[in-house]
Scaffold this active site. Structure first.
Site, PDB file in Angstrom:
ATOM      1  N   ASP A  44       0.880  -1.173   0.000  1.00  0.00           N
ATOM      2  CA  ASP A  44       0.000   0.000   0.000  1.00  0.00           C
ATOM      3  C   ASP A  44       0.917   1.222   0.000  1.00  0.00           C
ATOM      4  O   ASP A  44       2.080   1.141   0.391  1.00  0.00           O
ATOM      5  CB  ASP A  44      -0.903   0.016   1.252  1.00  0.00           C
ATOM      6  CG  ASP A  44      -2.130   0.905   1.090  1.00  0.00           C
ATOM      7  OD1 ASP A  44      -3.249   0.370   1.061  1.00  0.00           O
ATOM      8  OD2 ASP A  44      -1.967   2.143   0.979  1.00  0.00           O
ATOM      9  N   ASP A  70       3.297   2.199  -4.522  1.00  0.00           N
ATOM     10  CA  ASP A  70       2.382   3.143  -5.175  1.00  0.00           C
ATOM     11  C   ASP A  70       2.010   2.530  -6.516  1.00  0.00           C
ATOM     12  O   ASP A  70       2.846   2.424  -7.414  1.00  0.00           O
ATOM     13  CB  ASP A  70       3.065   4.502  -5.364  1.00  0.00           C
ATOM     14  CG  ASP A  70       2.091   5.557  -5.893  1.00  0.00           C
ATOM     15  OD1 ASP A  70       1.084   5.178  -6.530  1.00  0.00           O
ATOM     16  OD2 ASP A  70       2.357   6.754  -5.665  1.00  0.00           O
ATOM     17  N   VAL A  71       0.760   2.114  -6.658  1.00  0.00           N
ATOM     18  CA  VAL A  71       0.359   1.378  -7.864  1.00  0.00           C
ATOM     19  C   VAL A  71       0.296   2.258  -9.116  1.00  0.00           C
ATOM     20  O   VAL A  71       0.033   1.760 -10.211  1.00  0.00           O
ATOM     21  CB  VAL A  71      -0.986   0.633  -7.683  1.00  0.00           C
ATOM     22  CG1 VAL A  71      -0.900  -0.391  -6.568  1.00  0.00           C
ATOM     23  CG2 VAL A  71      -2.141   1.602  -7.460  1.00  0.00           C
ATOM     24  N   TYR A 161     -14.844   7.202 -11.856  1.00  0.00           N
ATOM     25  CA  TYR A 161     -14.769   6.039 -10.957  1.00  0.00           C
ATOM     26  C   TYR A 161     -15.460   4.829 -11.589  1.00  0.00           C
ATOM     27  O   TYR A 161     -14.891   3.726 -11.661  1.00  0.00           O
ATOM     28  CB  TYR A 161     -15.416   6.389  -9.619  1.00  0.00           C
ATOM     29  CG  TYR A 161     -15.405   5.267  -8.610  1.00  0.00           C
ATOM     30  CD1 TYR A 161     -14.266   4.986  -7.862  1.00  0.00           C
ATOM     31  CD2 TYR A 161     -16.530   4.477  -8.407  1.00  0.00           C
ATOM     32  CE1 TYR A 161     -14.248   3.952  -6.937  1.00  0.00           C
ATOM     33  CE2 TYR A 161     -16.527   3.438  -7.482  1.00  0.00           C
ATOM     34  CZ  TYR A 161     -15.383   3.179  -6.751  1.00  0.00           C
ATOM     35  OH  TYR A 161     -15.374   2.152  -5.837  1.00  0.00           O
ATOM     36  N   LYS A 165     -14.172   0.946 -13.033  1.00  0.00           N
ATOM     37  CA  LYS A 165     -14.645  -0.329 -12.502  1.00  0.00           C
ATOM     38  C   LYS A 165     -15.246  -1.199 -13.614  1.00  0.00           C
ATOM     39  O   LYS A 165     -15.103  -2.428 -13.596  1.00  0.00           O
ATOM     40  CB  LYS A 165     -15.649  -0.095 -11.374  1.00  0.00           C
ATOM     41  CG  LYS A 165     -15.041   0.648 -10.174  1.00  0.00           C
ATOM     42  CD  LYS A 165     -13.831  -0.082  -9.603  1.00  0.00           C
ATOM     43  CE  LYS A 165     -13.328   0.526  -8.300  1.00  0.00           C
ATOM     44  NZ  LYS A 165     -12.207  -0.226  -7.714  1.00  0.00           N
ATOM     45  N   THR A 196     -16.294   2.002   5.028  1.00  0.00           N
ATOM     46  CA  THR A 196     -14.823   2.107   5.077  1.00  0.00           C
ATOM     47  C   THR A 196     -14.456   3.591   5.022  1.00  0.00           C
ATOM     48  O   THR A 196     -15.310   4.433   4.701  1.00  0.00           O
ATOM     49  CB  THR A 196     -14.165   1.429   3.847  1.00  0.00           C
ATOM     50  OG1 THR A 196     -14.417   2.248   2.694  1.00  0.00           O
ATOM     51  CG2 THR A 196     -14.675   0.027   3.605  1.00  0.00           C
TER      52      THR A 196
HETATM   53  N1  LIG Z   1     -16.318   1.152   0.333  1.00  0.00           N
HETATM   54  C1  LIG Z   1     -17.189   0.950  -0.637  1.00  0.00           C
HETATM   55  O1  LIG Z   1     -18.390   1.228  -0.504  1.00  0.00           O
HETATM   56  C2  LIG Z   1     -16.742   0.356  -1.946  1.00  0.00           C
HETATM   57  C3  LIG Z   1     -17.726  -0.028  -2.866  1.00  0.00           C
HETATM   58  C4  LIG Z   1     -17.335  -0.577  -4.077  1.00  0.00           C
HETATM   59  C5  LIG Z   1     -15.997  -0.757  -4.364  1.00  0.00           C
HETATM   60  N2  LIG Z   1     -15.046  -0.372  -3.440  1.00  0.00           N
HETATM   61  C6  LIG Z   1     -13.644  -0.598  -3.819  1.00  0.00           C
HETATM   62  O2  LIG Z   1     -13.008  -1.341  -2.801  1.00  0.00           O
HETATM   63  C7  LIG Z   1     -11.608  -1.039  -2.807  1.00  0.00           C
HETATM   64  C8  LIG Z   1     -11.175  -0.713  -1.396  1.00  0.00           C
HETATM   65  O3  LIG Z   1     -11.865   0.469  -0.999  1.00  0.00           O
HETATM   66  P1  LIG Z   1     -12.131   0.843   0.521  1.00  0.00           P
HETATM   67  O4  LIG Z   1     -13.556   1.198   0.606  1.00  0.00           O
HETATM   68  O5  LIG Z   1     -11.563  -0.174   1.421  1.00  0.00           O
HETATM   69  O6  LIG Z   1     -11.315   2.228   0.593  1.00  0.00           O
HETATM   70  P2  LIG Z   1     -10.161   2.737   1.549  1.00  0.00           P
HETATM   71  O7  LIG Z   1      -9.962   4.156   1.194  1.00  0.00           O
HETATM   72  O8  LIG Z   1     -10.454   2.380   2.967  1.00  0.00           O
HETATM   73  O9  LIG Z   1      -8.889   1.863   1.082  1.00  0.00           O
HETATM   74  C9  LIG Z   1      -8.249   2.101  -0.142  1.00  0.00           C
HETATM   75  C10 LIG Z   1      -6.782   1.724   0.013  1.00  0.00           C
HETATM   76  O10 LIG Z   1      -6.136   1.946  -1.246  1.00  0.00           O
HETATM   77  C11 LIG Z   1      -4.877   2.531  -0.977  1.00  0.00           C
HETATM   78  N3  LIG Z   1      -4.357   3.280  -2.111  1.00  0.00           N
HETATM   79  C12 LIG Z   1      -4.864   4.407  -2.670  1.00  0.00           C
HETATM   80  N4  LIG Z   1      -4.056   4.853  -3.637  1.00  0.00           N
HETATM   81  C13 LIG Z   1      -3.025   3.969  -3.714  1.00  0.00           C
HETATM   82  C14 LIG Z   1      -1.874   3.887  -4.541  1.00  0.00           C
HETATM   83  N5  LIG Z   1      -1.599   4.832  -5.467  1.00  0.00           N
HETATM   84  N6  LIG Z   1      -1.033   2.852  -4.374  1.00  0.00           N
HETATM   85  C15 LIG Z   1      -1.271   1.906  -3.403  1.00  0.00           C
HETATM   86  N7  LIG Z   1      -2.345   1.949  -2.590  1.00  0.00           N
HETATM   87  C16 LIG Z   1      -3.200   2.968  -2.751  1.00  0.00           C
HETATM   88  C17 LIG Z   1      -5.167   3.446   0.213  1.00  0.00           C
HETATM   89  O11 LIG Z   1      -3.950   3.865   0.876  1.00  0.00           O
HETATM   90  C18 LIG Z   1      -6.054   2.584   1.056  1.00  0.00           C
HETATM   91  O12 LIG Z   1      -5.325   1.781   1.946  1.00  0.00           O
HETATM   92  C19 LIG Z   1     -11.431   0.103  -3.808  1.00  0.00           C
HETATM   93  O13 LIG Z   1     -10.966  -0.421  -5.029  1.00  0.00           O
HETATM   94  C20 LIG Z   1     -12.819   0.663  -3.953  1.00  0.00           C
HETATM   95  O14 LIG Z   1     -13.015   1.296  -5.199  1.00  0.00           O
HETATM   96  C21 LIG Z   1     -15.391   0.172  -2.246  1.00  0.00           C
END
Ligand SMILES: NC(=O)c1ccc[n+]([C@@H]2O[C@H](COP(=O)([O-])OP(=O)(O)OC[C@H]3O[C@@H](n4cnc5c(N)ncnc54)[C@H](O)[C@@H]3O)[C@@H](O)[C@H]2O)c1
Length: 266
Positions: A44, A70-71, A161, A165, A196
């Site tokens: 991460d 960093d992805v 966004y 996806k 989250t």
């Molecule tokens: N929470 C929701 O309702 C929801 C719904 C649908 C999809 N998602 C997807 O689930 C996944 C996780 O989301 P979440 O809700 O846990 O969010 P979150 O913000 O809690 O976690 C996201 C993580 O991605 C990391 N990140 C961001 N940019 C980065 C980079 N450049 N390199 C490496 N790491 C990086 C962040 O540091 C963080 O730890 C995401 O892909 C999000 O789009 C979430």
């Protein structure tokens, strides 16, 4: 329960990479994989969050290595993959890192557009590609990408966004047909609205604290749209990830699994 059947749903003796493991769904997925018996390799951009996740996984009995990643940098993803592989191979690779920003198309926010594509689309693409290379050589493995309900349903402000996806769903299917003959499975998990930091940051006041009343109002609205009348918790999504990571899903590839409480049924 029959122990052999139970073991099929576990990850004992497996090494699992989770990218985006510092928070939310990625953190819960990492800890869940660890509880299921996997040795963890976690990446991460947020090193403090990563350390906290590793502590939680170790407390649950798992081995956990961490490395900043960093992805947005494909070279860094490849270096991370090589390092993970050098630990003794990679059996499972979950791409969970993601970012969100809301802006309407007419606003033409090119910076936000690029940021979302760089992390959600390109980061997932190159992560999945690096994992596929390792797993194809080994003749087995499971890659899991993170999609969203937004891939199927348009929302105002979420064009960038949602298109990332939708693209994740297609790169998942394409990679599945490319590496399926090598014994590698590729699937996506498309979470519904889940509690989250990604969603809760919208309810933070100027002091950084969560406006609880506002949060409850928004969550109640989201829950009302779900057949199960609730929003998601990270463990709901992590369990879908675990199923796709484990041998219980050994005939499943190229699919998008939607733990969303029944909000979207495309
Ligand atoms: N929470 C929701 O309702 C929801 C719904 C649908 C999809 N998602 C997807 O689930 C996944 C996780 O989301 P979440 O809700 O846990 O969010 P979150 O913000 O809690 O976690 C996201 C993580 O991605 C990391 N990140 C961001 N940019 C980065 C980079 N450049 N390199 C490496 N790491 C990086 C962040 O540091 C963080 O730890 C995401 O892909 C999000 O789009 C979430």
């Amino acid at each position: 329960m029959d122990q052999g059947l139970l073991a099929t749903f576990g990850l004992k003796g497996r090494r699992a990479v989770v990218i985006g493991a510092a928070s939310g769904i990625g953190r819960e997925t990492a800890v869940t994989f660890g509880r299921a018996g996997a040795a963890l390799v976690l990446g991460d951009v947020d090193e403090a969050g990563l350390a906290e996740t590793a502590d939680r996984a170790r407390a649950a009995g798992a081995e956990a290595l961490t490395r900043r990643l960093d992805v947005r940098d494909p070279g860094a993803i490849q270096a991370f993959a090589d390092w993970a592989d050098a630990q003794g191979g990679v059996d499972v690779w979950a791409n969970v890192a993601g970012v969100i920003a809301s802006f309407e198309m007419v606003e033409a926010d090119t910076a936000a557009f690029d940021r979302i594509l760089d992390v959600n689309l390109k980061g997932t693409y190159w992560g999945a590609a690096a994992a596929a290379r390792i797993m194809s050589a080994r003749g087995r493995g499971s890659i899991i990408n993170t999609s969203s309900t937004g891939a199927d349903n348009p929302s105002p402000g979420l064009s960038a966004y949602s298109l990332t996806k939708a693209a994740v769903n297609m790169l998942t299917r394409t990679l599945a047909v490319e590496v399926g003959p090598k014994g590698v499975r590729v699937n996506a998990v498309a979470p519904g609205y889940t509690d989250t930091p990604m969603v809760t940051h919208r309810f933070r006041g100027p002091d950084g604290g969560i406006d609880q009343a506002r949060k409850e109002e928004i969550f109640a609205g989201r829950a009302a749209k779900a057949a199960l009348r609730r929003t998601g918790e990270p463990i709901d999504i992590a369990m879908a990830m675990l199923y796709l990571a484990s041998d219980a899903s050994s005939f499943v590839t190229g699919q998008v699994l939607r733990p969303n409480g029944g909000t979207s049924m495309p």
